[in-house]
Write a protein that holds these residues in place. Structure first.
Motif, PDB file in Angstrom:
ATOM      1  N   GLU A 106       0.818  -1.211   0.000  1.00 32.11           N
ATOM      2  CA  GLU A 106       0.000   0.000   0.000  1.00 32.11           C
ATOM      3  C   GLU A 106       0.858   1.270   0.000  1.00 32.11           C
ATOM      4  O   GLU A 106       0.593   2.209  -0.734  1.00 32.11           O
ATOM      5  N   TYR A 107       1.889   1.282   0.818  1.00 31.80           N
ATOM      6  CA  TYR A 107       2.701   2.500   0.946  1.00 31.80           C
ATOM      7  C   TYR A 107       3.978   2.468   0.122  1.00 31.80           C
ATOM      8  O   TYR A 107       4.698   3.460   0.060  1.00 31.80           O
ATOM      9  N   HIS A 108       4.274   1.319  -0.462  1.00 36.64           N
ATOM     10  CA  HIS A 108       5.467   1.215  -1.318  1.00 36.64           C
ATOM     11  C   HIS A 108       5.095   0.506  -2.607  1.00 36.64           C
ATOM     12  O   HIS A 108       5.429  -0.652  -2.818  1.00 36.64           O
ATOM     13  N   SER A 109       4.380   1.222  -3.460  1.00 33.76           N
ATOM     14  CA  SER A 109       3.914   0.646  -4.724  1.00 33.76           C
ATOM     15  C   SER A 109       4.908   0.872  -5.857  1.00 33.76           C
ATOM     16  O   SER A 109       4.876   0.178  -6.856  1.00 33.76           O
TER      17      SER A 109
ATOM     18  N   LEU B 193      11.834  16.454  -0.451  1.00 35.49           N
ATOM     19  CA  LEU B 193      10.735  15.525  -0.725  1.00 35.49           C
ATOM     20  C   LEU B 193       9.477  15.937   0.019  1.00 35.49           C
ATOM     21  O   LEU B 193       9.491  16.839   0.861  1.00 35.49           O
ATOM     22  N   HIS B 194       8.381  15.247  -0.270  1.00 34.61           N
ATOM     23  CA  HIS B 194       7.113  15.442   0.424  1.00 34.61           C
ATOM     24  C   HIS B 194       7.290  15.151   1.915  1.00 34.61           C
ATOM     25  O   HIS B 194       8.087  14.288   2.302  1.00 34.61           O
ATOM     26  N   ALA B 195       6.536  15.861   2.751  1.00 37.01           N
ATOM     27  CA  ALA B 195       6.693  15.753   4.202  1.00 37.01           C
ATOM     28  C   ALA B 195       6.347  14.370   4.738  1.00 37.01           C
ATOM     29  O   ALA B 195       6.669  14.052   5.890  1.00 37.01           O
ATOM     30  N   SER B 196       5.705  13.522   3.912  1.00 32.49           N
ATOM     31  CA  SER B 196       5.375  12.170   4.374  1.00 32.49           C
ATOM     32  C   SER B 196       6.603  11.253   4.428  1.00 32.49           C
ATOM     33  O   SER B 196       6.529  10.158   4.982  1.00 32.49           O
ATOM     34  N   PHE B 197       7.741  11.686   3.859  1.00 27.49           N
ATOM     35  CA  PHE B 197       8.961  10.881   3.917  1.00 27.49           C
ATOM     36  C   PHE B 197       9.739  11.163   5.194  1.00 27.49           C
ATOM     37  O   PHE B 197       9.715  12.291   5.712  1.00 27.49           O
ATOM     38  N   ASN B 198      10.435  10.157   5.678  1.00 31.14           N
ATOM     39  CA  ASN B 198      11.389  10.375   6.763  1.00 31.14           C
ATOM     40  C   ASN B 198      12.500  11.289   6.257  1.00 31.14           C
ATOM     41  O   ASN B 198      12.958  11.121   5.133  1.00 31.14           O
TER      42      ASN B 198
ATOM     43  N   GLU C   4      14.147   6.282  -3.907  1.00 29.62           N
ATOM     44  CA  GLU C   4      13.220   6.078  -2.794  1.00 29.62           C
ATOM     45  C   GLU C   4      12.129   5.121  -3.257  1.00 29.62           C
ATOM     46  O   GLU C   4      12.044   4.788  -4.444  1.00 29.62           O
ATOM     47  N   SER C   5      11.312   4.725  -2.319  1.00 30.52           N
ATOM     48  CA  SER C   5      10.092   4.032  -2.716  1.00 30.52           C
ATOM     49  C   SER C   5       8.935   4.741  -2.031  1.00 30.52           C
ATOM     50  O   SER C   5       9.101   5.384  -0.996  1.00 30.52           O
ATOM     51  N   GLY C   6       7.751   4.641  -2.648  1.00 36.48           N
ATOM     52  CA  GLY C   6       6.601   5.337  -2.089  1.00 36.48           C
ATOM     53  C   GLY C   6       5.338   4.967  -2.834  1.00 36.48           C
ATOM     54  O   GLY C   6       5.326   4.001  -3.601  1.00 36.48           O
ATOM     55  N   TRP C   7       4.309   5.749  -2.608  1.00 34.30           N
ATOM     56  CA  TRP C   7       2.988   5.432  -3.165  1.00 34.30           C
ATOM     57  C   TRP C   7       2.372   6.594  -3.934  1.00 34.30           C
ATOM     58  O   TRP C   7       1.374   6.418  -4.628  1.00 34.30           O
ATOM     59  N   GLY C   8       2.938   7.786  -3.811  1.00 29.20           N
ATOM     60  CA  GLY C   8       2.225   8.944  -4.378  1.00 29.20           C
ATOM     61  C   GLY C   8       3.119   9.876  -5.156  1.00 29.20           C
ATOM     62  O   GLY C   8       4.347   9.859  -5.023  1.00 29.20           O
ATOM     63  N   GLU C   9       2.463  10.704  -5.947  1.00 34.73           N
ATOM     64  CA  GLU C   9       3.151  11.687  -6.774  1.00 34.73           C
ATOM     65  C   GLU C   9       3.180  13.024  -6.048  1.00 34.73           C
ATOM     66  O   GLU C   9       2.237  13.375  -5.328  1.00 34.73           O
ATOM     67  N   PHE C  10       4.222  13.790  -6.226  1.00 38.32           N
ATOM     68  CA  PHE C  10       4.326  15.100  -5.574  1.00 38.32           C
ATOM     69  C   PHE C  10       5.407  15.922  -6.246  1.00 38.32           C
ATOM     70  O   PHE C  10       6.142  15.428  -7.103  1.00 38.32           O
ATOM     71  N   GLU C  11       5.492  17.175  -5.826  1.00 35.73           N
ATOM     72  CA  GLU C  11       6.458  18.122  -6.369  1.00 35.73           C
ATOM     73  C   GLU C  11       7.781  17.991  -5.599  1.00 35.73           C
ATOM     74  O   GLU C  11       7.784  18.092  -4.380  1.00 35.73           O
TER      75      GLU C  11
HETATM   76  C1  SLL Z   1      -1.017  14.088  -1.858  1.00 35.31           C
HETATM   77  N1  SLL Z   1       0.281  13.778  -3.840  1.00 35.31           N
HETATM   78  O1  SLL Z   1      -1.760  14.776  -2.549  1.00 35.31           O
HETATM   79  C2  SLL Z   1       0.012  13.244  -2.539  1.00 35.31           C
HETATM   80  C3  SLL Z   1       1.230  13.161  -1.718  1.00 35.31           C
HETATM   81  C4  SLL Z   1       3.088  11.691  -1.043  1.00 35.31           C
HETATM   82  C5  SLL Z   1       3.738  10.401  -1.323  1.00 35.31           C
HETATM   83  C6  SLL Z   1       2.070  12.002  -2.107  1.00 35.31           C
HETATM   84  C7  SLL Z   1       5.731   8.443   1.159  1.00 35.31           C
HETATM   85  C8  SLL Z   1       6.373   7.124   1.177  1.00 35.31           C
HETATM   86  C9  SLL Z   1       6.950   6.748   2.540  1.00 35.31           C
HETATM   87  C10 SLL Z   1       5.101   8.778  -0.162  1.00 35.31           C
HETATM   88  O2  SLL Z   1       5.156   8.109  -1.166  1.00 35.31           O
HETATM   89  N2  SLL Z   1       4.436   9.954  -0.184  1.00 35.31           N
HETATM   90  O3  SLL Z   1       6.274   7.048   3.487  1.00 35.31           O
HETATM   91  O4  SLL Z   1       8.048   6.228   2.602  1.00 35.31           O
HETATM   92  O5  SLL Z   1      -1.105  14.088  -0.641  1.00 35.31           O
END
Ligand code: SLL
Length: 148
Positions: free
Chosen positions: A28-31, A57-62, A77-84
């Motif tokens: 789910e979090y590493h697609s 990176l996006h604030a959701s990353f460590n 990195e690995s993750g699940w979402g797109e961001f700037e």
């Molecule tokens: C949004 N675009 O609207 C999305 C944010 C953030 C993606 C995407 C974190 C991975 C991890 C990850 O992929 N963040 O936690 O390691 O909110």
């Protein structure tokens, strides 16, 4: 370190991301796994010009502020979402004391209108081309990068 009037140095770069879907290994979090990079567009050594690249990176990353102090200027990195991704490029002291700030949108998914299903073998690549121009470069910088 004298400045060379009427001289310009242009450094062609490519920056962007390459993203692979993890397929059966996707969670789910590493697609996806992805790499963001700044490269020479002409196969030169960017280490002669660039001292440091900071990828924000996006604030959701460590530890979302990632610092790379030598080539290759890239980060995986690995993750699940797109961001700037904010990319800040810092130059050696004899090149420029101004940093260059770029933005790149990480894309993981193929275009909606693409008929091909998502595949682990066909990455999504988004790249931009730019030329960094240095006016009146220092002699030391100029001699370091000419002849290449
Ligand atoms: C949004 N675009 O609207 C999305 C944010 C953030 C993606 C995407 C974190 C991975 C991890 C990850 O992929 N963040 O936690 O390691 O909110």
């Amino acid at each position: 370190n004298k400045k060379l009037k009427d001289v310009e140095i242009s450094v062609p770069i490519v920056y962007g991301t390459i993203a692979f879907w993890l397929g059966k290994k996707a969670t789910e979090y590493h697609s996806h796994k992805w790499t963001v990079y700044v490269r020479s567009a002409t196969n030169e050594d960017l280490g002669a010009v660039i001292k440091r690249v900071v990828f924000q990176l996006h604030a959701s990353f460590n530890n979302p502020t990632r610092i790379v102090d030598s080539p290759p200027f890239e980060l995986s990195e690995s993750g699940w979402g797109e961001f700037e991704i904010a990319i800040s490029i810092f130059f050696h002291a004899d090149v420029s004391d101004k940093q260059l700030d770029l933005l790149h949108h990480l894309r993981l998914y193929p275009e909606d209108d693409s008929s091909a299903p998502q595949s682990t073998k066909k990455p999504v690549v988004i790249e931009s081309y730019d030329e960094i121009v240095f006016c009146e470069p220092s002699e030391v910088f100029f001699s370091r990068v000419q002849n290449h």
